[in-house]
Design a protein around this motif. Structure first.
Motif, PDB file in Angstrom:
ATOM      1  N   ALA A 224      -8.648  41.410 -23.157  1.00  0.00           N
ATOM      2  CA  ALA A 224      -8.003  40.258 -23.790  1.00  0.00           C
ATOM      3  C   ALA A 224      -8.223  40.212 -25.297  1.00  0.00           C
ATOM      4  O   ALA A 224      -7.401  39.665 -26.040  1.00  0.00           O
ATOM      5  CB  ALA A 224      -8.507  38.961 -23.155  1.00  0.00           C
ATOM      6  N   GLY A 225      -9.347  40.747 -25.741  1.00  0.00           N
ATOM      7  CA  GLY A 225      -9.639  40.744 -27.173  1.00  0.00           C
ATOM      8  C   GLY A 225     -10.337  39.501 -27.660  1.00  0.00           C
ATOM      9  O   GLY A 225     -10.639  39.385 -28.861  1.00  0.00           O
ATOM     10  N   SER A 226     -10.605  38.541 -26.768  1.00  0.00           N
ATOM     11  CA  SER A 226     -11.325  37.331 -27.178  1.00  0.00           C
ATOM     12  C   SER A 226     -11.926  36.659 -25.951  1.00  0.00           C
ATOM     13  O   SER A 226     -11.476  36.885 -24.818  1.00  0.00           O
ATOM     14  CB  SER A 226     -10.389  36.351 -27.897  1.00  0.00           C
ATOM     15  N   ILE A 227     -12.934  35.826 -26.190  1.00  0.00           N
ATOM     16  CA  ILE A 227     -13.587  35.088 -25.108  1.00  0.00           C
ATOM     17  C   ILE A 227     -12.611  34.095 -24.481  1.00  0.00           C
ATOM     18  O   ILE A 227     -12.507  33.974 -23.251  1.00  0.00           O
ATOM     19  CB  ILE A 227     -14.826  34.335 -25.635  1.00  0.00           C
ATOM     20  N   SER A 228     -11.867  33.381 -25.338  1.00  0.00           N
ATOM     21  CA  SER A 228     -10.980  32.325 -24.825  1.00  0.00           C
ATOM     22  C   SER A 228      -9.852  32.902 -23.969  1.00  0.00           C
ATOM     23  O   SER A 228      -9.528  32.365 -22.903  1.00  0.00           O
ATOM     24  CB  SER A 228     -10.404  31.517 -25.989  1.00  0.00           C
ATOM     25  N   ARG A 229      -9.256  33.985 -24.424  1.00  0.00           N
ATOM     26  CA  ARG A 229      -8.154  34.580 -23.647  1.00  0.00           C
ATOM     27  C   ARG A 229      -8.672  35.172 -22.346  1.00  0.00           C
ATOM     28  O   ARG A 229      -7.992  35.142 -21.318  1.00  0.00           O
ATOM     29  CB  ARG A 229      -7.424  35.637 -24.476  1.00  0.00           C
ATOM     30  N   ALA A 230      -9.887  35.741 -22.363  1.00  0.00           N
ATOM     31  CA  ALA A 230     -10.480  36.261 -21.130  1.00  0.00           C
ATOM     32  C   ALA A 230     -10.728  35.136 -20.140  1.00  0.00           C
ATOM     33  O   ALA A 230     -10.515  35.293 -18.932  1.00  0.00           O
ATOM     34  CB  ALA A 230     -11.780  36.994 -21.444  1.00  0.00           C
TER      35      ALA A 230
ATOM     36  N   GLN B 126     -14.598  28.754 -20.561  1.00  0.00           N
ATOM     37  CA  GLN B 126     -15.001  29.645 -21.655  1.00  0.00           C
ATOM     38  C   GLN B 126     -16.514  29.785 -21.774  1.00  0.00           C
ATOM     39  O   GLN B 126     -17.006  30.898 -21.986  1.00  0.00           O
ATOM     40  CB  GLN B 126     -14.388  29.142 -22.965  1.00  0.00           C
ATOM     41  N   PRO B 127     -17.306  28.703 -21.611  1.00  0.00           N
ATOM     42  CA  PRO B 127     -18.767  28.871 -21.693  1.00  0.00           C
ATOM     43  C   PRO B 127     -19.312  29.833 -20.627  1.00  0.00           C
ATOM     44  O   PRO B 127     -20.303  30.534 -20.873  1.00  0.00           O
ATOM     45  CB  PRO B 127     -19.292  27.455 -21.474  1.00  0.00           C
ATOM     46  N   ALA B 128     -18.657  29.859 -19.463  1.00  0.00           N
ATOM     47  CA  ALA B 128     -19.119  30.770 -18.410  1.00  0.00           C
ATOM     48  C   ALA B 128     -18.924  32.221 -18.823  1.00  0.00           C
ATOM     49  O   ALA B 128     -19.781  33.079 -18.573  1.00  0.00           O
ATOM     50  CB  ALA B 128     -18.377  30.474 -17.112  1.00  0.00           C
ATOM     51  N   VAL B 129     -17.801  32.516 -19.494  1.00  0.00           N
ATOM     52  CA  VAL B 129     -17.553  33.878 -19.970  1.00  0.00           C
ATOM     53  C   VAL B 129     -18.598  34.262 -21.011  1.00  0.00           C
ATOM     54  O   VAL B 129     -19.176  35.355 -20.961  1.00  0.00           O
ATOM     55  CB  VAL B 129     -16.121  33.995 -20.551  1.00  0.00           C
ATOM     56  N   SER B 130     -18.851  33.352 -21.953  1.00  0.00           N
ATOM     57  CA  SER B 130     -19.858  33.624 -22.989  1.00  0.00           C
ATOM     58  C   SER B 130     -21.229  33.856 -22.368  1.00  0.00           C
ATOM     59  O   SER B 130     -21.988  34.737 -22.810  1.00  0.00           O
ATOM     60  CB  SER B 130     -19.923  32.457 -23.976  1.00  0.00           C
TER      61      SER B 130
ATOM     62  N   GLN C 203     -25.544  37.556 -21.050  1.00  0.00           N
ATOM     63  CA  GLN C 203     -26.433  38.030 -19.984  1.00  0.00           C
ATOM     64  C   GLN C 203     -26.403  39.553 -19.908  1.00  0.00           C
ATOM     65  O   GLN C 203     -27.449  40.204 -19.751  1.00  0.00           O
ATOM     66  CB  GLN C 203     -25.932  37.420 -18.661  1.00  0.00           C
ATOM     67  N   LEU C 204     -25.210  40.128 -20.044  1.00  0.00           N
ATOM     68  CA  LEU C 204     -25.074  41.589 -19.999  1.00  0.00           C
ATOM     69  C   LEU C 204     -25.743  42.226 -21.211  1.00  0.00           C
ATOM     70  O   LEU C 204     -26.393  43.274 -21.088  1.00  0.00           O
ATOM     71  CB  LEU C 204     -23.586  41.973 -19.936  1.00  0.00           C
ATOM     72  N   GLU C 205     -25.613  41.593 -22.366  1.00  0.00           N
ATOM     73  CA  GLU C 205     -26.258  42.118 -23.580  1.00  0.00           C
ATOM     74  C   GLU C 205     -27.771  42.135 -23.422  1.00  0.00           C
ATOM     75  O   GLU C 205     -28.439  43.115 -23.818  1.00  0.00           O
ATOM     76  CB  GLU C 205     -25.842  41.295 -24.795  1.00  0.00           C
ATOM     77  N   ARG C 206     -28.309  41.088 -22.832  1.00  0.00           N
ATOM     78  CA  ARG C 206     -29.762  41.060 -22.617  1.00  0.00           C
ATOM     79  C   ARG C 206     -30.172  42.131 -21.607  1.00  0.00           C
ATOM     80  O   ARG C 206     -31.219  42.780 -21.769  1.00  0.00           O
ATOM     81  CB  ARG C 206     -30.180  39.670 -22.117  1.00  0.00           C
TER      82      ARG C 206
END
Length: 300
Positions: free
Chosen positions: A17-23, A31-35, A40-43
């Motif tokens: 999607a290229g962005s958090i909101s579009r995903a 949107q907060p769930a996607v973020s 979580q994956l980065e950690r």
């Protein structure tokens, strides 16, 4: 490090999607769930996957590398899903197969009849052609697979051997060679021999053998089908070279056969297109051909 499929799915959606909101919209989640899952994956990886510029994000080199690997995995999963769907459809679908004449008259009718009887929703198109034409069709993927005689000149196909089918010399009733148990190549000198015109390896192998031994029979009749050659031989038209499968279909045909030396044979097998995964329904039909061919050879 445990794999979290949901994190992978959300990361993939963000990259697509290229962005958090579009995903979030694409996944129909907040949107907060996607973020949260991205962080979580980065950690989990101890890597920074996105550079953040206010409301915008840009994937890092690590994110692009990870995305490439994930895409390969999902592509493989898609292929697996299609394969499983095909397996579920083993009892339905359409198969196009081509066979050389001697099998179209012997093995294939029994195979096709039994295969379709057990699978009412399966349809089969059976073509009869020379092995050269079959190889061309398989290479061009005009048919699912073929059954023919091996030749090294066939390109674009993979050959799976089934059987080495011996050729015998069929003698007309009352022929001068009838008392012999074996017919040698020099016995053919001056004899009427019925030739095959289908460009398969049986005729080619015989021609090479005759040239090597400088033997010259008479060739007054040329036919496409080995069964026709046998029928002509039994009517006194000349000697024919046929297999036991063909002879077994004609009353009294096996009794007219004599072993020929040096031995001539046909390497019969399955032609599959190179670099192309066959469908499960085609594999199932090929296995039925293998079994029936072995059964008929064992009983003749």
């Amino acid at each position: 490090m445990g794999l979290n499929i949901r994190e992978i799915e959300i990361f993939r959606a963000v990259m697509d999607a290229g962005s958090i909101s579009r995903a979030a919209v694409a996944l129909n989640v907040a949107q907060p769930a996607v973020s949260k899952y991205v962080a979580q994956l980065e950690r989990r990886l101890a890597l920074k996957l996105f550079e953040r510029y206010g409301n915008r994000i840009a994937p890092t080199a690590e994110a692009r590398a990870l995305f490439t690997q994930i895409q390969r995995v999902f592509s493989g999963l898609g292929q697996l899903e299609r394969f499983m769907q095909d397996m579920a459809q083993l009892r339905r679908g359409h198969v196009t197969v081509a066979s050389l004449p001697l099998l179209s008259l012997t093995v294939m009718p029994q195979v096709v009849a039994a295969f379709t009887q057990d699978r009412p929703d399966v349809s089969i198109a059976l073509q009869t052609r020379s092995s050269t034409r079959i190889a061309e069709w398989v290479s061009a993927r005009q048919i699912d697979f073929g059954v023919g005689i091996y030749a090294s000149t066939h390109s674009g196909v993979s050959f799976e051997p089934l059987v080495d089918l011996e050729l015998f010399c069929a003698l007309p009733p009352g022929h001068e060679l009838e008392s012999k148990e074996e017919i040698g190549v020099h016995d053919l000198a001056g004899q009427d021999v019925i030739a095959l015109s289908n460009h398969d390896q049986s005729q080619i192998a015989l021609d090479v053998l005759l040239d090597q031994h400088q033997v010259m029979p008479r060739r007054r009749i040329e036919v496409f089908w080995t069964s026709v050659a046998l029928e002509l031989a039994m009517r006194g038209a000349g000697l024919a070279f046929v297999d036991r499968l063909t002879a077994g279909r004609v009353p009294g045909g096996v009794e007219r056969l004599r072993r020929f030396r040096p031995r001539l044979s046909l390497q019969i097998g399955l032609f599959w297109p190179d670099h192309w995964e066959p469908r499960p329904i085609a594999i199932a039909l090929a296995e039925a051909i293998r079994i029936e061919l072995g059964t008929q050879l064992d009983t003749r």
